[in-house]
Design an enzyme around this catalytic site. Structure first.
Site, PDB file in Angstrom:
ATOM      1  N   LYS A  82      -0.762   4.409  -7.990  1.00  0.00           N
ATOM      2  CA  LYS A  82      -0.677   5.810  -8.417  1.00  0.00           C
ATOM      3  C   LYS A  82       0.578   6.032  -9.265  1.00  0.00           C
ATOM      4  CE  LYS A  82       0.573  10.380  -7.141  1.00  0.00           C
ATOM      5  NZ  LYS A  82       0.422  11.631  -6.464  1.00  0.00           N
TER       6      LYS A  82
ATOM      7  N   ASP B  57       0.814  -1.227   0.000  1.00  0.00           N
ATOM      8  CA  ASP B  57       0.000   0.000   0.000  1.00  0.00           C
ATOM      9  C   ASP B  57       0.844   1.273   0.000  1.00  0.00           C
ATOM     10  OD1 ASP B  57      -2.224  -1.660   0.124  1.00  0.00           O
ATOM     11  OD2 ASP B  57      -2.246  -1.634   2.314  1.00  0.00           O
TER      12      ASP B  57
ATOM     13  N   GLY C 158      -0.094  14.028  -2.653  1.00  0.00           N
ATOM     14  CA  GLY C 158      -1.551  13.897  -2.684  1.00  0.00           C
ATOM     15  C   GLY C 158      -1.915  12.709  -3.549  1.00  0.00           C
TER      16      GLY C 158
ATOM     17  N   GLY D 231       1.574   3.004  -2.551  1.00  0.00           N
ATOM     18  CA  GLY D 231       1.090   3.932  -3.582  1.00  0.00           C
ATOM     19  C   GLY D 231       1.571   3.495  -4.959  1.00  0.00           C
ATOM     20  N   LYS D 232       1.795   2.187  -5.115  1.00  0.00           N
ATOM     21  CA  LYS D 232       2.322   1.652  -6.383  1.00  0.00           C
ATOM     22  C   LYS D 232       1.387   1.961  -7.547  1.00  0.00           C
ATOM     23  CE  LYS D 232       2.336  -2.361  -4.357  1.00  0.00           C
ATOM     24  NZ  LYS D 232       2.073  -1.970  -2.954  1.00  0.00           N
TER      25      LYS D 232
ATOM     26  N   GLY E  31      -4.556  -4.148  -3.830  1.00  0.00           N
ATOM     27  CA  GLY E  31      -5.547  -3.113  -4.115  1.00  0.00           C
ATOM     28  C   GLY E  31      -4.775  -1.867  -4.493  1.00  0.00           C
ATOM     29  N   HIS E  32      -4.765  -1.525  -5.768  1.00  0.00           N
ATOM     30  CA  HIS E  32      -3.952  -0.408  -6.262  1.00  0.00           C
ATOM     31  C   HIS E  32      -4.869   0.740  -6.681  1.00  0.00           C
ATOM     32  CE1 HIS E  32      -0.351  -3.279  -7.209  1.00  0.00           C
ATOM     33  NE2 HIS E  32      -0.725  -3.291  -5.954  1.00  0.00           N
ATOM     34  N   THR E  33      -4.710   1.866  -6.007  1.00  0.00           N
ATOM     35  CA  THR E  33      -5.625   2.991  -6.220  1.00  0.00           C
ATOM     36  C   THR E  33      -5.045   4.005  -7.193  1.00  0.00           C
ATOM     37  OG1 THR E  33      -6.153   2.711  -3.889  1.00  0.00           O
ATOM     38  CG2 THR E  33      -7.066   4.661  -4.972  1.00  0.00           C
TER      39      THR E  33
ATOM     40  N   THR F  67      -9.723  -4.736   1.621  1.00  0.00           N
ATOM     41  CA  THR F  67     -10.578  -5.281   2.685  1.00  0.00           C
ATOM     42  C   THR F  67     -11.240  -4.196   3.529  1.00  0.00           C
ATOM     43  OG1 THR F  67      -8.679  -5.355   4.154  1.00  0.00           O
ATOM     44  CG2 THR F  67      -9.155  -7.362   2.897  1.00  0.00           C
TER      45      THR F  67
ATOM     46  N   ARG G 126      -9.977  -2.788   5.978  1.00  0.00           N
ATOM     47  CA  ARG G 126      -9.494  -2.851   7.368  1.00  0.00           C
ATOM     48  C   ARG G 126      -8.631  -1.626   7.693  1.00  0.00           C
ATOM     49  NH1 ARG G 126      -6.391  -8.471   7.411  1.00  0.00           N
ATOM     50  NH2 ARG G 126      -5.851  -7.729   5.332  1.00  0.00           N
TER      51      ARG G 126
ATOM     52  N   GLN H  31       1.960  -5.998  -3.223  1.00  0.00           N
ATOM     53  CA  GLN H  31       2.411  -6.127  -1.837  1.00  0.00           C
ATOM     54  C   GLN H  31       3.692  -5.290  -1.644  1.00  0.00           C
ATOM     55  OE1 GLN H  31       1.405  -9.477  -3.458  1.00  0.00           O
ATOM     56  NE2 GLN H  31      -0.480  -8.431  -2.918  1.00  0.00           N
TER      57      GLN H  31
ATOM     58  N   LYS I 107       3.048  10.241   0.076  1.00  0.00           N
ATOM     59  CA  LYS I 107       2.193  10.707   1.173  1.00  0.00           C
ATOM     60  C   LYS I 107       2.871  11.678   2.131  1.00  0.00           C
ATOM     61  CE  LYS I 107      -1.429   7.917   1.865  1.00  0.00           C
ATOM     62  NZ  LYS I 107      -2.335   6.789   2.101  1.00  0.00           N
TER      63      LYS I 107
ATOM     64  N   ASP J 261       2.332  14.705   2.283  1.00  0.00           N
ATOM     65  CA  ASP J 261       1.280  15.623   2.757  1.00  0.00           C
ATOM     66  C   ASP J 261       0.612  15.146   4.036  1.00  0.00           C
ATOM     67  OD1 ASP J 261       0.417  13.624   0.707  1.00  0.00           O
ATOM     68  OD2 ASP J 261      -1.569  14.210   1.409  1.00  0.00           O
TER      69      ASP J 261
HETATM   70  P1  GDP Z   1      -0.778   0.415  -3.516  1.00  0.00           P
HETATM   71  O1  GDP Z   1      -1.358  -0.880  -3.062  1.00  0.00           O
HETATM   72  O2  GDP Z   1       0.699   0.478  -3.279  1.00  0.00           O
HETATM   73  O3  GDP Z   1      -1.139   0.765  -4.927  1.00  0.00           O
HETATM   74  O4  GDP Z   1      -1.409   1.535  -2.586  1.00  0.00           O
HETATM   75  P2  GDP Z   1      -2.968   1.668  -2.176  1.00  0.00           P
HETATM   76  O5  GDP Z   1      -3.724   2.175  -3.329  1.00  0.00           O
HETATM   77  O6  GDP Z   1      -3.453   0.429  -1.519  1.00  0.00           O
HETATM   78  O7  GDP Z   1      -2.871   2.735  -1.007  1.00  0.00           O
HETATM   79  C1  GDP Z   1      -2.336   3.999  -1.207  1.00  0.00           C
HETATM   80  C2  GDP Z   1      -3.413   5.028  -0.814  1.00  0.00           C
HETATM   81  O8  GDP Z   1      -2.818   6.295  -0.666  1.00  0.00           O
HETATM   82  C3  GDP Z   1      -4.484   5.196  -1.864  1.00  0.00           C
HETATM   83  O9  GDP Z   1      -5.693   5.516  -1.224  1.00  0.00           O
HETATM   84  C4  GDP Z   1      -3.982   6.375  -2.692  1.00  0.00           C
HETATM   85  O10 GDP Z   1      -5.034   7.086  -3.328  1.00  0.00           O
HETATM   86  C5  GDP Z   1      -3.364   7.217  -1.609  1.00  0.00           C
HETATM   87  N1  GDP Z   1      -2.205   8.032  -2.016  1.00  0.00           N
HETATM   88  C6  GDP Z   1      -1.226   7.758  -2.915  1.00  0.00           C
HETATM   89  N2  GDP Z   1      -0.290   8.717  -2.910  1.00  0.00           N
HETATM   90  C7  GDP Z   1      -0.693   9.623  -1.998  1.00  0.00           C
HETATM   91  C8  GDP Z   1      -0.132  10.842  -1.517  1.00  0.00           C
HETATM   92  O11 GDP Z   1       0.948  11.270  -1.902  1.00  0.00           O
HETATM   93  N3  GDP Z   1      -0.832  11.499  -0.537  1.00  0.00           N
HETATM   94  C9  GDP Z   1      -2.019  11.050  -0.047  1.00  0.00           C
HETATM   95  N4  GDP Z   1      -2.611  11.739   0.900  1.00  0.00           N
HETATM   96  N5  GDP Z   1      -2.565   9.906  -0.483  1.00  0.00           N
HETATM   97  C10 GDP Z   1      -1.905   9.203  -1.437  1.00  0.00           C
HETATM   98  P1  IMO Z   2      -0.894  -4.123  -2.275  1.00  0.00           P
HETATM   99  O1  IMO Z   2      -0.456  -4.652  -3.613  1.00  0.00           O
HETATM  100  C1  IMO Z   2      -0.963  -4.569   2.060  1.00  0.00           C
HETATM  101  C2  IMO Z   2      -1.058  -8.657   3.633  1.00  0.00           C
HETATM  102  C3  IMO Z   2      -2.333  -9.112   4.318  1.00  0.00           C
HETATM  103  C4  IMO Z   2      -1.748 -10.122   5.299  1.00  0.00           C
HETATM  104  C5  IMO Z   2      -0.622 -10.762   4.500  1.00  0.00           C
HETATM  105  C6  IMO Z   2      -0.996 -12.062   3.812  1.00  0.00           C
HETATM  106  O2  IMO Z   2      -2.204  -3.407  -2.325  1.00  0.00           O
HETATM  107  O3  IMO Z   2       0.182  -3.334  -1.635  1.00  0.00           O
HETATM  108  P2  IMO Z   2      -2.531 -12.743   1.768  1.00  0.00           P
HETATM  109  O4  IMO Z   2      -3.922 -12.342   1.410  1.00  0.00           O
HETATM  110  O5  IMO Z   2      -1.504 -12.396   0.768  1.00  0.00           O
HETATM  111  O6  IMO Z   2      -2.453 -14.167   2.208  1.00  0.00           O
HETATM  112  O7  IMO Z   2      -2.192 -11.888   3.098  1.00  0.00           O
HETATM  113  O8  IMO Z   2      -0.236  -9.815   3.520  1.00  0.00           O
HETATM  114  N1  IMO Z   2      -1.260  -8.133   2.259  1.00  0.00           N
HETATM  115  C7  IMO Z   2      -1.188  -6.833   1.935  1.00  0.00           C
HETATM  116  N2  IMO Z   2      -1.006  -5.747   2.711  1.00  0.00           N
HETATM  117  N3  IMO Z   2      -1.056  -4.442   0.727  1.00  0.00           N
HETATM  118  C8  IMO Z   2      -1.210  -5.519  -0.067  1.00  0.00           C
HETATM  119  O9  IMO Z   2      -1.184  -5.453  -1.415  1.00  0.00           O
HETATM  120  C9  IMO Z   2      -1.315  -6.794   0.537  1.00  0.00           C
HETATM  121  N4  IMO Z   2      -1.501  -8.047   0.074  1.00  0.00           N
HETATM  122  C10 IMO Z   2      -1.441  -8.845   1.132  1.00  0.00           C
HETATM  123  O10 IMO Z   2      -2.957  -8.045   4.971  1.00  0.00           O
HETATM  124  O11 IMO Z   2      -1.174  -9.465   6.396  1.00  0.00           O
HETATM  125 MG    MG Z   3      -2.897  -1.552  -1.815  1.00  0.00          MG
END
Ligand code: GDP
Ligand code: IMO
Ligand code: MG
Length: 430
Positions: free
Chosen positions: A18, A13, A420, A15-16, A40-42, A307, A309, A230, A337, A339
């Site tokens: 983005k 998470d 952001g 921010g991959k 979950g990539h946003t 999820t 969570r 991940q 992040k 900001d």
């Molecule tokens: P990923 O799994 O690595 O793609 O990251 P996620 O999408 O799960 O989580 C990153 C979250 O941070 C998302 O809700 C993005 O919209 C948000 N985000 C990404 N870059 C920034 C940033 O620079 N600032 C803020 N405030 N939010 C960001």
């Molecule tokens: P992105 O690509 C954050 C965590 C789960 C759990 C552990 C094992 O969005 O960054 P799994 O479902 O793989 O058996 O869960 O890994 N986990 C993540 N945490 N970002 C993810 O993906 C994750 N994918 C799995 O919360 O602790």
């Molecule tokens: Mg994610």
């Protein structure tokens, strides 16, 4: 040409999604190489927000081809939910999407097994996303798995039924009551029917020898970007085992997950948040279980993209970051992040650990050991908005100092700073 890589250096998470979207216009091909719908990539732009689980984050750029590589595992139901959402937004993702015929399928019973294994762990739960990740990769390595290329076989249904029988035997041996199982709030039978419908729809997608496509693209001078899922601290070998995922999230995973030689790996971009988060169980030395942690969670909207969570939050852990950089051979850093830390007057950064009174010189084998204590350096916060900042040079001095401190510690440049969630809120050097 070589394959450039973007991957997470922390616990996911970062921010991959983005950043892959921001970098995509520079690449012809964007390819996911591991993981599955646990990701979950946003991506946010023009006031719209999309969360992708299986489809690469380059899909919003018409000129890039997006590849779901052989190292990825696919739940067809989740894949089609994503495709349908993109279609509702007026896109036709099938046009620029290729799926590796060697990618493995997540069966509904893999998801049941995930739930059964987690529940049997009682107090030692991994905190899995329950998408069937562990059981599907287990079957792949146990040589029981079913691959996307098998869906057109006349014997596909039989393959499915045989594997389902095996899974049910395991589930029954755990004494689980299978009658009560639901998947995404659907009774098992309904989910299974949806799964087969999605398999039929998958036959209309472009299923290919993705490794041949990638290598041919490189040979013909097309640029390729590999998108990690991940993060390094969740890697099955180097993460905080057993609280990890079941794939190789590090740069080496690109070779097996896309079928490219190590000679063909180019630049590695490592992404980290200006602080740390973790979702699920497992050790997290710099975790803040206090008001500061809550401020990071609220300010950063740190709730799981897959999820929902709440994510655990804490200060930046530099020894962990340095370890991740070593494992991946990172060339350039991307800090996300910044900001979120705007309201803070003071910040702390972990620069070493002490274990049972002794200073540790290296990253510990067991992050969770009782006497492990993070040691912090306190720094001045920037305590101001970053809204009108257009370049890294334009950032407030305390933030520049924070960046410099990290760069000096890990001996690598931070070339991109995200301020952001929107595509446009990205500052890049030079
Ligand atoms: P990923 O799994 O690595 O793609 O990251 P996620 O999408 O799960 O989580 C990153 C979250 O941070 C998302 O809700 C993005 O919209 C948000 N985000 C990404 N870059 C920034 C940033 O620079 N600032 C803020 N405030 N939010 C960001
Ligand atoms: P992105 O690509 C954050 C965590 C789960 C759990 C552990 C094992 O969005 O960054 P799994 O479902 O793989 O058996 O869960 O890994 N986990 C993540 N945490 N970002 C993810 O993906 C994750 N994918 C799995 O919360 O602790
Ligand atoms: Mg994610």
């Amino acid at each position: 040409m070589k394959v450039d890589v973007i991957l997470g250096l922390q616990w996911g998470d970062e921010g991959k999604g983005k950043i892959v979207d921001v970098f995509s216009p520079r690449y012809d091909v964007i390819a996911r190489f591991q993981g599955g719908p646990n990701a979950g990539h946003t991506i946010e732009f023009d006031g719209k927000k999309f969360v992708l689980h299986t489809i690469p984050s380059g899909i919003f750029h018409k000129n890039s081809m997006n590849v779901i590589g052989n190292g990825v595992i696919i739940d067809p139901v989740i894949l089609f939910r994503e495709i349908d959402k993109l279609r509702e937004a007026g896109m036709n993702p099938a046009d620029n999407l290729l799926i590796a015929n060697r990618a493995h399928l997540i069966l509904p019973t893999h998801r049941l097994l995930d739930a059964v294994y987690e529940s049997a762990k009682k107090d030692a739960k991994i905190g899995s996303t329950l998408k069937g990740i562990g059981p599907t990769y287990t079957d792949k390595y146990a040589r029981n798995g079913i691959r996307v290329g098998n869906i057109c076989y006349p014997g596909f249904r039989k393959m499915y039924e045989s594997l389902k029988v095996l899974h049910m035997q395991i589930i029954n041996s755990y004494g689980s009551d299978t009658g009560s199982f639901t998947l995404d709030n659907l009774p098992f039978d309904e989910y299974e029917a949806l799964w087969f419908e999605s398999i039929e729809k998958m036959k209309e997608l472009k299923v290919v020898d993705a490794e041949v496509f990638i290598n041919k693209s490189l040979a013909e001078g097309r640029s390729v970007l590999a998108e990690g899922a991940q993060g390094t601290m969740l890697d099955v070998d180097f993460g905080s085992y057993p609280f990890v995922t079941s794939s190789s999230t590090v740069a080496a995973g690109v070779c097996t997950g896309l079928g490219v030689s190590p000679h063909n790996i180019g630049r590695v971009f490592g992404i980290f948040k200006a602080y740390c988060t973790r979702v699920g169980s497992g050790p997290f030395p710099t975790e803040l279980i206090n008001e500061t942690g809550n401020r990071l969670r609220e300010g950063g909207r740190e709730f799981g993209s897959t999820t929902g969570r709440p994510r655990r939050c804490g200060w930046l852990d530099l020894p962990a970051l340095k370890y991740s950089i070593m494992l991946n051979g990172v060339d350039s850093l991307i800090m996300m992040k910044a900001d979120v830390m705007n309201p803070f007057e003071k910040l702390s950064v972990c620069t070493s650990y002490r274990e049972s009174g002794k200073l540790l010189n290296s990253y510990p084998f067991e992050l969770s050991s009782e006497g492990l204590e993070p040691l912090y350096t306190e720094m001045e916060g920037w305590n101001t908005s970053l809204d009108a900042r257009n370049s890294i040079a334009d950032l407030p001095l305390p933030l520049k100092n924070y960046i410099k401190f990290i760069e000096d510690f890990v001996e690598l440049p931070i070339d991109t700073v995200s301020i952001g969630p929107d595509r446009l809120e990205t500052l890049q050097r030079g």
